[in-house]
Design a protein around this motif. Structure first.
Motif, PDB file in Angstrom:
ATOM      1  N   GLU A  38       0.843  -1.207   0.000  1.00  0.00           N
ATOM      2  CA  GLU A  38       0.000   0.000   0.000  1.00  0.00           C
ATOM      3  C   GLU A  38       0.875   1.253   0.000  1.00  0.00           C
ATOM      4  OE1 GLU A  38      -4.085  -0.895   2.350  1.00  0.00           O
ATOM      5  OE2 GLU A  38      -2.274  -1.181   3.529  1.00  0.00           O
ATOM      6  N   ILE A  39       1.937   1.206   0.798  1.00  0.00           N
ATOM      7  CA  ILE A  39       2.859   2.345   0.846  1.00  0.00           C
ATOM      8  C   ILE A  39       3.473   2.574  -0.540  1.00  0.00           C
ATOM      9  CG2 ILE A  39       5.080   3.145   1.762  1.00  0.00           C
ATOM     10  CD1 ILE A  39       4.389   1.719   4.379  1.00  0.00           C
ATOM     11  N   LEU A  40       3.952   1.480  -1.137  1.00  0.00           N
ATOM     12  CA  LEU A  40       4.613   1.596  -2.445  1.00  0.00           C
ATOM     13  C   LEU A  40       3.617   2.026  -3.515  1.00  0.00           C
ATOM     14  CD1 LEU A  40       6.877  -1.603  -2.385  1.00  0.00           C
ATOM     15  CD2 LEU A  40       7.511   0.755  -1.848  1.00  0.00           C
ATOM     16  N   GLU A  41       2.433   1.444  -3.469  1.00  0.00           N
ATOM     17  CA  GLU A  41       1.429   1.755  -4.490  1.00  0.00           C
ATOM     18  C   GLU A  41       1.018   3.225  -4.423  1.00  0.00           C
ATOM     19  OE1 GLU A  41      -1.688  -1.168  -4.399  1.00  0.00           O
ATOM     20  OE2 GLU A  41      -2.927   0.003  -5.784  1.00  0.00           O
ATOM     21  N   THR A  42       0.876   3.713  -3.202  1.00  0.00           N
ATOM     22  CA  THR A  42       0.471   5.110  -3.025  1.00  0.00           C
ATOM     23  C   THR A  42       1.566   6.064  -3.504  1.00  0.00           C
ATOM     24  OG1 THR A  42      -0.822   4.448  -1.100  1.00  0.00           O
ATOM     25  CG2 THR A  42      -0.335   6.794  -1.324  1.00  0.00           C
ATOM     26  N   ALA A  43       2.801   5.774  -3.095  1.00  0.00           N
ATOM     27  CA  ALA A  43       3.905   6.692  -3.423  1.00  0.00           C
ATOM     28  C   ALA A  43       4.346   6.573  -4.872  1.00  0.00           C
ATOM     29  CB  ALA A  43       5.086   6.418  -2.485  1.00  0.00           C
ATOM     30  N   ASN A  44       4.116   5.423  -5.491  1.00  0.00           N
ATOM     31  CA  ASN A  44       4.685   5.173  -6.816  1.00  0.00           C
ATOM     32  C   ASN A  44       3.675   5.285  -7.949  1.00  0.00           C
ATOM     33  OD1 ASN A  44       7.024   4.722  -5.461  1.00  0.00           O
ATOM     34  ND2 ASN A  44       7.110   2.522  -5.786  1.00  0.00           N
ATOM     35  N   LYS A  45       2.547   5.914  -7.675  1.00  0.00           N
ATOM     36  CA  LYS A  45       1.486   6.008  -8.683  1.00  0.00           C
ATOM     37  C   LYS A  45       1.977   6.559 -10.018  1.00  0.00           C
ATOM     38  CE  LYS A  45      -3.127   6.144  -6.750  1.00  0.00           C
ATOM     39  NZ  LYS A  45      -2.967   5.802  -5.337  1.00  0.00           N
ATOM     40  N   GLY A  46       2.848   7.568  -9.949  1.00  0.00           N
ATOM     41  CA  GLY A  46       3.241   8.265 -11.177  1.00  0.00           C
ATOM     42  C   GLY A  46       4.424   7.645 -11.909  1.00  0.00           C
ATOM     43  N   LEU A  47       4.972   6.550 -11.388  1.00  0.00           N
ATOM     44  CA  LEU A  47       6.181   6.002 -12.017  1.00  0.00           C
ATOM     45  C   LEU A  47       5.854   5.303 -13.339  1.00  0.00           C
ATOM     46  CD1 LEU A  47       8.177   4.528  -8.974  1.00  0.00           C
ATOM     47  CD2 LEU A  47       8.282   6.815  -9.981  1.00  0.00           C
ATOM     48  N   ASP A  48       6.773   5.418 -14.289  1.00  0.00           N
ATOM     49  CA  ASP A  48       6.608   4.816 -15.609  1.00  0.00           C
ATOM     50  C   ASP A  48       6.893   3.313 -15.514  1.00  0.00           C
ATOM     51  OD1 ASP A  48       6.831   3.923 -18.204  1.00  0.00           O
ATOM     52  OD2 ASP A  48       7.941   5.686 -18.906  1.00  0.00           O
ATOM     53  N   SER A  49       5.921   2.501 -15.889  1.00  0.00           N
ATOM     54  CA  SER A  49       6.093   1.049 -15.721  1.00  0.00           C
ATOM     55  C   SER A  49       7.187   0.491 -16.625  1.00  0.00           C
ATOM     56  CB  SER A  49       4.773   0.321 -15.989  1.00  0.00           C
ATOM     57  OG  SER A  49       4.343   0.564 -17.293  1.00  0.00           O
ATOM     58  N   ARG A  50       7.589   1.258 -17.663  1.00  0.00           N
ATOM     59  CA  ARG A  50       8.702   0.769 -18.498  1.00  0.00           C
ATOM     60  C   ARG A  50      10.023   0.868 -17.736  1.00  0.00           C
ATOM     61  NH1 ARG A  50       7.350   4.676 -23.390  1.00  0.00           N
ATOM     62  NH2 ARG A  50       6.953   5.904 -21.526  1.00  0.00           N
ATOM     63  N   GLU A  51      10.101   1.856 -16.865  1.00  0.00           N
ATOM     64  CA  GLU A  51      11.301   1.990 -16.028  1.00  0.00           C
ATOM     65  C   GLU A  51      11.221   1.092 -14.801  1.00  0.00           C
ATOM     66  OE1 GLU A  51      14.163   3.826 -16.262  1.00  0.00           O
ATOM     67  OE2 GLU A  51      13.537   4.184 -18.325  1.00  0.00           O
ATOM     68  N   PHE A  52       9.989   0.739 -14.435  1.00  0.00           N
ATOM     69  CA  PHE A  52       9.771  -0.032 -13.205  1.00  0.00           C
ATOM     70  C   PHE A  52       8.889  -1.253 -13.497  1.00  0.00           C
ATOM     71  CE2 PHE A  52      10.743   4.293 -12.007  1.00  0.00           C
ATOM     72  CZ  PHE A  52      11.616   4.142 -10.949  1.00  0.00           C
ATOM     73  N   PRO A  53       9.390  -2.190 -14.279  1.00  0.00           N
ATOM     74  CA  PRO A  53       8.556  -3.341 -14.645  1.00  0.00           C
ATOM     75  C   PRO A  53       8.252  -4.258 -13.462  1.00  0.00           C
ATOM     76  CG  PRO A  53      10.805  -3.631 -15.435  1.00  0.00           C
ATOM     77  CD  PRO A  53      10.716  -2.242 -14.914  1.00  0.00           C
ATOM     78  N   ASP A  54       9.010  -4.141 -12.380  1.00  0.00           N
ATOM     79  CA  ASP A  54       8.764  -4.962 -11.195  1.00  0.00           C
ATOM     80  C   ASP A  54       8.418  -4.079 -10.003  1.00  0.00           C
ATOM     81  OD1 ASP A  54       9.350  -7.694 -12.184  1.00  0.00           O
ATOM     82  OD2 ASP A  54      11.294  -6.794 -12.617  1.00  0.00           O
ATOM     83  N   GLY A  55       7.463  -3.194 -10.212  1.00  0.00           N
ATOM     84  CA  GLY A  55       7.003  -2.355  -9.101  1.00  0.00           C
ATOM     85  C   GLY A  55       7.995  -1.271  -8.757  1.00  0.00           C
ATOM     86  N   ASP A  56       8.680  -1.447  -7.644  1.00  0.00           N
ATOM     87  CA  ASP A  56       9.591  -0.412  -7.164  1.00  0.00           C
ATOM     88  C   ASP A  56      11.050  -0.748  -7.472  1.00  0.00           C
ATOM     89  OD1 ASP A  56       9.410  -2.574  -5.391  1.00  0.00           O
ATOM     90  OD2 ASP A  56      10.241  -1.371  -3.764  1.00  0.00           O
ATOM     91  N   ILE A  57      11.289  -1.706  -8.382  1.00  0.00           N
ATOM     92  CA  ILE A  57      12.665  -2.037  -8.766  1.00  0.00           C
ATOM     93  C   ILE A  57      12.965  -1.354 -10.091  1.00  0.00           C
ATOM     94  CG2 ILE A  57      14.307  -3.868  -9.286  1.00  0.00           C
ATOM     95  CD1 ILE A  57      12.506  -5.785  -7.723  1.00  0.00           C
TER      96      ILE A  57
END
Ligand SMILES: [Zn+2]
Length: 283
Positions: A38-57
């Protein structure tokens, strides 16, 4: 100054290990109810999934896509030391309280692993904590300055710091482990559009440790849900608690010790010495 003196001075500086600051700020009590995903999902909403294909990695475009189990991904342990020293920098953009949470989280590795953090002086490879957008890390040692982003609002908590550091040590999310299908079911029909990549199974090396619902690397039952229905269900007991760890679990620690070949007996004998290690944190 002679080269010998300079070397000795730099050696002393580089071996300086910090310990937890006193009166570290308490964490936001509101966050106690949020799990790591939940913490990661909330904070990482705007991240580009091409840069972050594994969530916060974060993907390192400069390196090829070799698995982290390949050589060169671990932080080195010097031949004459029982510890793995990892140089770090912590941005001065963090408040003193935020820096203290980060430092305290790093020091939490000392109690039961051979990982030690020291202030970066001249070392080439180091972790650099900064308040970027979202909470994220690279997987394993990347070489050079390696960023770990801890957004000021939403990421500076012990479990988040431990989670991102575990990525930097080479560890993946628990629910993508190679053997996860024996322990959880992924309900793709409940996952938000475009977020299924977070559940992609990875050929992880599990180091002989059991699958752990209580790992700080395990996402929660409703991670990336589009409809308030579960996306991860444990099995065979569907009611088992998953992804609620507020700290590293015993298995998280065990994996660090196995991957980095920490010797438990030596750790025990050295623990008392740790207490005398000095605080070098200045602000
Ligand atoms: Zn993660």
């Amino acid at each position: 100054m002679t080269p010998v003196l300079l070397f000795l001075l730099l050696s002393l500086m580089s071996r300086t290990v910090f310990s937890a600051p006193p009166n570290a700020a308490d964490e936001d009590p509101d966050l106690e109810s949020m799990d790591i995903s939940e913490i990661l999902e909330t904070a990482n909403k705007g991240l580009d999934s091409r840069e972050f294909p594994d969530g916060d990695i974060r993907v390192n475009r400069k390196r090829n896509a070799v698995p982290c189990t390949a050589r060169g991904c671990k932080w080195p342990k010097s031949r004459w030391s029982r510890y793995v020293y990892i140089p770090v920098r912590i941005s001065w953009s963090f408040s003193r309280a935020e820096r203290n949470v980060i430092i305290r989280s790093l020091v939490s590795f000392y109690r039961s692993t051979c990982i030690r953090f020291r202030w970066r002086s001249y070392q080439r490879d180091y972790l650099s904590f900064y308040p970027g957008t979202g909470c994220w890390s690279y997987l394993g040692r990347q070489g050079g300055r390696q960023l770990i982003s801890l957004q000021k609002r939403g990421c500076v908590y012990t479990r988040t710091v431990q989670h991102e550091v575990l990525h930097a040590l080479g560890f993946h999310h628990e629910q993508v482990r190679s053997d996860r299908d024996q322990h959880v079911s992924i309900l793709y029909q409940n996952i938000q559009p475009g977020r299924a990549h977070n559940f992609r199974k990875v050929a992880t090396n599990n180091l002989g440790t059991p699958y752990d619902y209580n790992s700080v690397m395990h996402y929660g039952r409703f991670a990336f849900s589009k409809n308030r229905q579960p996306t991860i269900i444990p099995k065979p007991n569907a009611n088992a608690v998953i992804g609620r760890a507020s700290r590293m679990s015993a298995n998280d620690i065990k994996r660090v010790n196995i991957l980095y070949q920490c010797s438990e007996s030596k750790l025990k004998t050295r623990f008392s010495e740790l207490l005398s290690e000095t605080i070098t944190h200045s602000s």
